[in-house]
Design a protein around this motif. Sequence first.
Motif, PDB file in Angstrom:
ATOM      1  N   ASN A  50     -11.994  -2.796  -6.312  1.00  0.00           N
ATOM      2  CA  ASN A  50     -12.004  -2.223  -7.668  1.00  0.00           C
ATOM      3  C   ASN A  50     -11.344  -0.854  -7.641  1.00  0.00           C
ATOM      4  O   ASN A  50     -11.995   0.186  -7.739  1.00  0.00           O
ATOM      5  CB  ASN A  50     -13.441  -2.118  -8.172  1.00  0.00           C
ATOM      6  N   THR A  51     -10.030  -0.860  -7.524  1.00  0.00           N
ATOM      7  CA  THR A  51      -9.308   0.403  -7.329  1.00  0.00           C
ATOM      8  C   THR A  51      -8.134   0.583  -8.291  1.00  0.00           C
ATOM      9  O   THR A  51      -7.374   1.548  -8.134  1.00  0.00           O
ATOM     10  CB  THR A  51      -8.774   0.480  -5.888  1.00  0.00           C
ATOM     11  N   GLU A  52      -7.967  -0.295  -9.265  1.00  0.00           N
ATOM     12  CA  GLU A  52      -6.814  -0.170 -10.162  1.00  0.00           C
ATOM     13  C   GLU A  52      -6.757   1.204 -10.816  1.00  0.00           C
ATOM     14  O   GLU A  52      -5.670   1.756 -11.044  1.00  0.00           O
ATOM     15  CB  GLU A  52      -6.856  -1.259 -11.241  1.00  0.00           C
TER      16      GLU A  52
ATOM     17  N   GLN B  76     -21.788  -5.591  -5.789  1.00  0.00           N
ATOM     18  CA  GLN B  76     -21.592  -6.994  -5.413  1.00  0.00           C
ATOM     19  C   GLN B  76     -22.840  -7.599  -4.767  1.00  0.00           C
ATOM     20  O   GLN B  76     -23.031  -8.820  -4.790  1.00  0.00           O
ATOM     21  CB  GLN B  76     -20.404  -7.088  -4.437  1.00  0.00           C
TER      22      GLN B  76
ATOM     23  N   ALA C 204     -15.898  -4.227  -4.554  1.00  0.00           N
ATOM     24  CA  ALA C 204     -14.914  -5.270  -4.819  1.00  0.00           C
ATOM     25  C   ALA C 204     -15.521  -6.318  -5.737  1.00  0.00           C
ATOM     26  O   ALA C 204     -16.717  -6.313  -6.015  1.00  0.00           O
ATOM     27  CB  ALA C 204     -14.458  -5.905  -3.499  1.00  0.00           C
ATOM     28  N   ARG C 205     -14.691  -7.226  -6.203  1.00  0.00           N
ATOM     29  CA  ARG C 205     -15.124  -8.301  -7.110  1.00  0.00           C
ATOM     30  C   ARG C 205     -14.494  -9.609  -6.641  1.00  0.00           C
ATOM     31  O   ARG C 205     -13.581  -9.609  -5.802  1.00  0.00           O
ATOM     32  CB  ARG C 205     -14.711  -7.997  -8.545  1.00  0.00           C
TER      33      ARG C 205
ATOM     34  N   THR D 158     -16.458   2.080  -4.983  1.00  0.00           N
ATOM     35  CA  THR D 158     -16.418   1.186  -6.142  1.00  0.00           C
ATOM     36  C   THR D 158     -16.443  -0.297  -5.773  1.00  0.00           C
ATOM     37  O   THR D 158     -16.467  -1.153  -6.660  1.00  0.00           O
ATOM     38  CB  THR D 158     -15.163   1.479  -6.987  1.00  0.00           C
TER      39      THR D 158
ATOM     40  N   ALA E 168     -14.113  -1.191  -0.949  1.00  0.00           N
ATOM     41  CA  ALA E 168     -12.906  -0.755  -1.658  1.00  0.00           C
ATOM     42  C   ALA E 168     -11.906  -0.080  -0.722  1.00  0.00           C
ATOM     43  O   ALA E 168     -10.801   0.252  -1.145  1.00  0.00           O
ATOM     44  CB  ALA E 168     -13.272   0.209  -2.787  1.00  0.00           C
TER      45      ALA E 168
ATOM     46  N   ARG F  25     -18.267   3.338 -16.263  1.00  0.00           N
ATOM     47  CA  ARG F  25     -17.052   2.846 -15.605  1.00  0.00           C
ATOM     48  C   ARG F  25     -16.023   3.962 -15.527  1.00  0.00           C
ATOM     49  O   ARG F  25     -15.626   4.536 -16.544  1.00  0.00           O
ATOM     50  CB  ARG F  25     -16.484   1.649 -16.364  1.00  0.00           C
TER      51      ARG F  25
ATOM     52  N   GLU G 163     -21.080   1.507 -12.465  1.00  0.00           N
ATOM     53  CA  GLU G 163     -20.949   0.531 -13.539  1.00  0.00           C
ATOM     54  C   GLU G 163     -22.179  -0.370 -13.575  1.00  0.00           C
ATOM     55  O   GLU G 163     -22.657  -0.753 -14.624  1.00  0.00           O
ATOM     56  CB  GLU G 163     -19.681  -0.294 -13.349  1.00  0.00           C
TER      57      GLU G 163
END
Length: 529
Positions: free
Chosen positions: A453-455, A247, A323-324, A321, A488, A288, A242
């Motif tokens: 970021n794993t949804e 991060q 984290a945020r 992926t 993640a 994404r 993305e």
Amino acid sequence: MLDAGLKTQLKAYLEKVTQPIELVASLDDGEKSRELEALLREIAELSDQLSYVRDDADARKPSFAINRVGTDIGVRFAGLPMGHEFTSLVLALLQVGGHPSKATQDVIEQVRNLDGEYTFETYFSLSCQNCPDVVQALNLMSVLNPNIQHVAIDGALFQDEVEQREVMAVPTVFLNGEVFEQGRVSLEQIIAKLDTNAGAREADKLRGKAPFEVLVVGGGPAGAAAAIYAARKGIRTGVAAERFGGQVLDTMAIENFISVEHTEGPKLATALEQHVRHYDVDIMNLQRATKLVPATEPGGLIEVQLANGASLKSRSVVLSTGARWRQMNVPGEDQYRNKGVAYCPHCDGPLFKGKRVAVIGGGNSGVEAAIDLAGIVSHVTLIEFDTQMRADEVLQRKLRSLLNVTVITSGQTTQVLGDGSKVIGLTYKDRIGGDTHRIELEGIFVQIGLLPNTEWLKGAVELSSRGEIVIDERGQTSVPGVFAAGDATTVPYKQIVIAMGAGSTAALSAFDHLIRTSAPVEAAEAVSA
């Protein structure tokens, strides 16, 4: 203004200038104008291609333009572009002076082919590590296309303007007088917003790609390490990210990366991408992922679906992926994000000079933020949910020594208060006594950790109760051929050096998986055709 070493470096860079440049200053009698004039005169003396001119016509003072003589090509800075923005100044001098950009030819042509008139204004702060990417992207666009104008404005120096336009986060970009973007955006992202057909063209290009042997999803430290280790095996490797760097791009100071005493996140992110590009890796940025579809048979192809409608296939996948920033999830937080609610004290702190702010979180990040902000704002209130702060004792001692800091423990933030356009305060609940309190302030800096970021992976791979990808010691997930690494995952410590090691492990495990499955990639390609 410039020390001898910096002058020597800059003089060497300016040897690459091939077109004559004028540095046109608009000044008043203030101290900053005198500093700017001294800086511009010093720079002009370093090259025969540069000259200094004073023209006080521009309303913003101090400001200056870098113009290519006899053309409409140029950029403008309002303020002194030092600190993080000094690199933006150097690049602007080179590009206005005819030195080619490192942008790809496809991107350059996209900019040149943009129709319409675009006037961009970017508000930055000298301590913002996210701002230079935005400033440099828009500067380059104004050099490439005469219909694009750009001025980069130091928000701390033009405080009245910042307050009038309600700029409460940097970078904030205005296009033709309206807010266009806030936060870090790349050149490609800006173009994509202006060129409405860019997304469809990119999706068509991705659909035509042959399957990979290793597809890395995510471009942070873990993803970069995985891509390098996979590519060094001589196998077809791709990275869908993305934003390359992840991060790390939002990290100010890095002092625990072994063998490197000090660096900054954006510098490390650039170095990571350059290292990956040294190998034959297909980097697909601004992509994404939205769904993972496991292979239907052993050794078959795994599919990663993307937000633009395209999909990529591979014999193995490494998920990295990252984290945020974790949000408070209280009323008013979303409404006043970038209107007083912020997540980067280094970036946005200077915009709150002399004002009252709160820091939410008493870990290392929160206490470091409070210490930094205390030197800028009038007062800092730190609110910690637990009964005591969790930061290192050395940081807590420093915090306790500051007279303009109040620490509240056992405090649960319950609401962000605003007047419709900006933050005016917050309410918090005393978790011991049960009382609710209100604090009047202008800014809230949230520092309460990270979310993976794993949804998009729910139902596809096993996730922990915290949403982290469950992996074993080899980086293997619950799905054959799918590996994971970095922040993640369930790895216990979220550190750059650990993410890199985990990414390397995942790539080596993916390679081991490939050599133990019977179907060669050529057969996989034939099946997908």
